[in-house]
Design a protein around this motif. Structure first.
Motif, PDB file in Angstrom:
ATOM      1  N   ASP A  40       0.837  -1.199   0.000  1.00 43.75           N
ATOM      2  CA  ASP A  40       0.000   0.000   0.000  1.00 43.75           C
ATOM      3  C   ASP A  40       0.872   1.250   0.000  1.00 43.75           C
ATOM      4  OD1 ASP A  40      -2.246  -1.561   0.072  1.00 43.75           O
ATOM      5  OD2 ASP A  40      -2.728  -1.165   2.180  1.00 43.75           O
ATOM      6  N   GLN A  41       0.604   2.141  -0.941  1.00 43.66           N
ATOM      7  CA  GLN A  41       1.285   3.430  -0.943  1.00 43.66           C
ATOM      8  C   GLN A  41       0.516   4.399  -0.048  1.00 43.66           C
ATOM      9  OE1 GLN A  41       1.369   3.588  -5.479  1.00 43.66           O
ATOM     10  NE2 GLN A  41       3.285   4.612  -4.972  1.00 43.66           N
ATOM     11  N   GLY A  57      10.113  -4.075  -1.097  1.00 43.57           N
ATOM     12  CA  GLY A  57      10.274  -2.906  -0.229  1.00 43.57           C
ATOM     13  C   GLY A  57      11.295  -3.037   0.873  1.00 43.57           C
ATOM     14  N   THR A 116       5.816   3.466   0.878  1.00 42.96           N
ATOM     15  CA  THR A 116       5.045   2.252   0.630  1.00 42.96           C
ATOM     16  C   THR A 116       5.242   1.289   1.786  1.00 42.96           C
ATOM     17  OG1 THR A 116       5.323   2.486  -1.768  1.00 42.96           O
ATOM     18  CG2 THR A 116       4.688   0.307  -0.958  1.00 42.96           C
TER      19      THR A 116
END
Length: 339
Positions: free
Chosen positions: A131-132, A186, A151
Motif C-alpha cells: 500500500d502506498q 520494499g 510504501t
C-alpha cells in the motif's frame, strides 16, 4: 552503514532523539515541519511525530528545546493526515501524548513532557504490504503543506531454523547463521538481534529463580543482496555468541543459572532508511569531511517517512554441544550455568 542503526531511526520517531538537533536553524524566523513516521502493517495504530524546527536569531537552542511550545505545534495549528495514494482517501490523525500510549520520550536535550505524537488507529483503516501512503502536514493559510510518500513493505520471516528446534552453535571454529526470507521489493535493510533468555537464583530467596534476558546485536544495518523474492543469510563466528554472553553477564556470588531459550529477531526497513543510512555512512571515516549531509524525503519540511516489518522466531533451544560450550566453554564457564 555499519556504524548507524536502523532501530535508532525508530527511536527518533517514538521516543525522540538528539538526531532532531540536525534541523535546528538560526537566521530569519522560518517555520520548518519535522516529520518522522515508520509505519508497518503489523501496527495496531499508526504514529507520526510532527514538530517544528526553528531558532530565532540570537536564541539559545538548549533553552528553547526544553520549552514544549518551542518544538510542538499548537493543537489547532496543524492538521496531520494519512492519505491512501491509490484512492485518495484521507484520514485525520489525532494528537496524543506518547507517554500514555506507552512511548515515553527519552531524557535528553528536548522537553520530554509531553511527548506529542499523531495517531490513527488501525480500526479506522488498515495498511497492508504494497500500500502506498502519503503523510500530509497542513499548517493552514497560504503555507504549503509538508508531504512525504512511502510504501508499506511486505512481510519478512525468520527462516532456515532447524527442525529439531535446537541451534548448533557449539563449535567455536564453525559459523552460526541467521536466515530470513522477504516477499516483496520494499524491505531494503535489516537489523539482526538474538535474545538470550535464562533464569538465575534470587539472592533474597534461593528457592526462586528470576527470569532474565540479554540482547545480542549482530548487525544493525544489513543491506539486501537481491531485488528478487529470496532468502538471505548472515553468517557469524559461533564463538562470538559465547563471547557476548561472557562479556555481558557477571559471575554469581551464590546460586546458579539455567538456560531457557534463544529468540531470533529480524527487523526490515524500507528504501528511505537505506538511503538515510547510506548517505550518512558515506561521509563517516578518516577520509570524510565529517559533515554528515541531511537526508529527507519530506517535501516542504525535513524528516524521514518510511516503513518497517519485524519477524520474531519461536523460542529455540541449544543442542548438546552448544550447551556444553555454555556450561564449560572458556568464555562462560565461570557464569554458573547448570543443566
Amino acid at each position: 552503514m555499519k556504524n548507524l542503526s536502523l532501530l535508532f531511526v525508530l527511536a527518533v520517531i517514538l521516543c525522540g532523539s538528539a538526531c532532531e538537533t540536525d534541523f535546528q536553524l538560526e537566521g530569519e524566523w522560518e517555520d520548518i515541519p519535522v516529520v518522522y513516521a515508520f509505519l508497518s502493517e503489523q501496527d495496531t495504530a499508526y504514529y507520526v511525530r510532527v514538530e517544528k524546527a526553528f531558532l530565532q536569531p540570537g536564541g539559545d537552542a538548549t533553552q528553547l528545546a526544553q520549552i514544549p511550545d518551542s518544538i510542538y505545534y499548537g493543537v489547532d495549528d496543524v492538521v496531520v493526515a494519512l492519505e491512501r495514494v491509490t484512492n485518495g482517501q484521507k484520514y485525520t490523525l489525532q494528537r496524543v501524548d506518547g507517554r500514555t500510549e506507552g512511548y515515553p520520550r527519552e531524557e535528553g536535550n528536548f522537553a520530554n513532557e509531553p511527548n506529542y505524537l499523531y495517531k490513527l488507529p488501525r480500526s479506522v483503516t488498515r495498511l497492508r504490504g504494497g500500500d502506498q501512503f502519503r503523510i500530509i502536514v497542513d499548517r493552514g493559510g497560504q503555507t504549503a503543506p509538508a508531504i512525504a510518500e512511502s510504501t508499506i513493505i511486505d512481510s519478512i520471516e525468520v527462516a532456515g531454523l532447524p527442525f529439531s528446534g535446537q541451534l548448533g552453535w557449539g563449535e567455536y571454529a564453525r559459523d552460526g547463521k541467521i536466515e530470513w526470507r522477504y516477499y516483496g521489493p520494499g524491505a531494503r535493510v535489516f537489523d539482526l538481534r538474538v535474545k538470550f533468555r535464562y533464569r538465575e537464583t534470587d539472592p533474597a530467596n534461593p528457592a526462586i529463580r528470576i527470569d532474565k534476558e540479554v540482547t545480542w546485536v549482530l548487525n544493525k544495518s544489513v543491506e539486501r543482496v537481491t531485488d528478487q523474492v529470496s532468502t538471505q543469510v548472515y553468517r557469524f563466528p559461533s564463538e562470538a555468541f559465547y563471547q557476548f554472553i561472557g562479556s555481558t553477564l557477571e559471575p554469581l556470588n551464590t546460586g546458579t543459572r539455567k538456560f531457557d531459550a534463544v529468540v531470533i529477531e529480524v527487523t526490515a526497513a524500507g528504501p528511505e532508511i537505506e538511503d538515510y543510512l547510506r548517505i550518512a555512512g558515506a561521509n563517516i571515516g578518516i577520509t570524510s569531511s565529517q559533515a554528515i549531509p541531511l537526508y529527507t524525503n519530506v517535501t516542504g519540511g525535513v524528516g524521514v517517512v518510511s516503513s518497517r516489518y519485524k519477524s520474531v522466531s519461536a523460542e529455540l533451544s541449544l543442542d548438546g554441544r552448544s550447551r556444553d560450550s555454555l556450561f564449560n566453554g572458556s568464555y562462560t564457564k565461570l557464569l554458573n550455568f547448570v543443566p
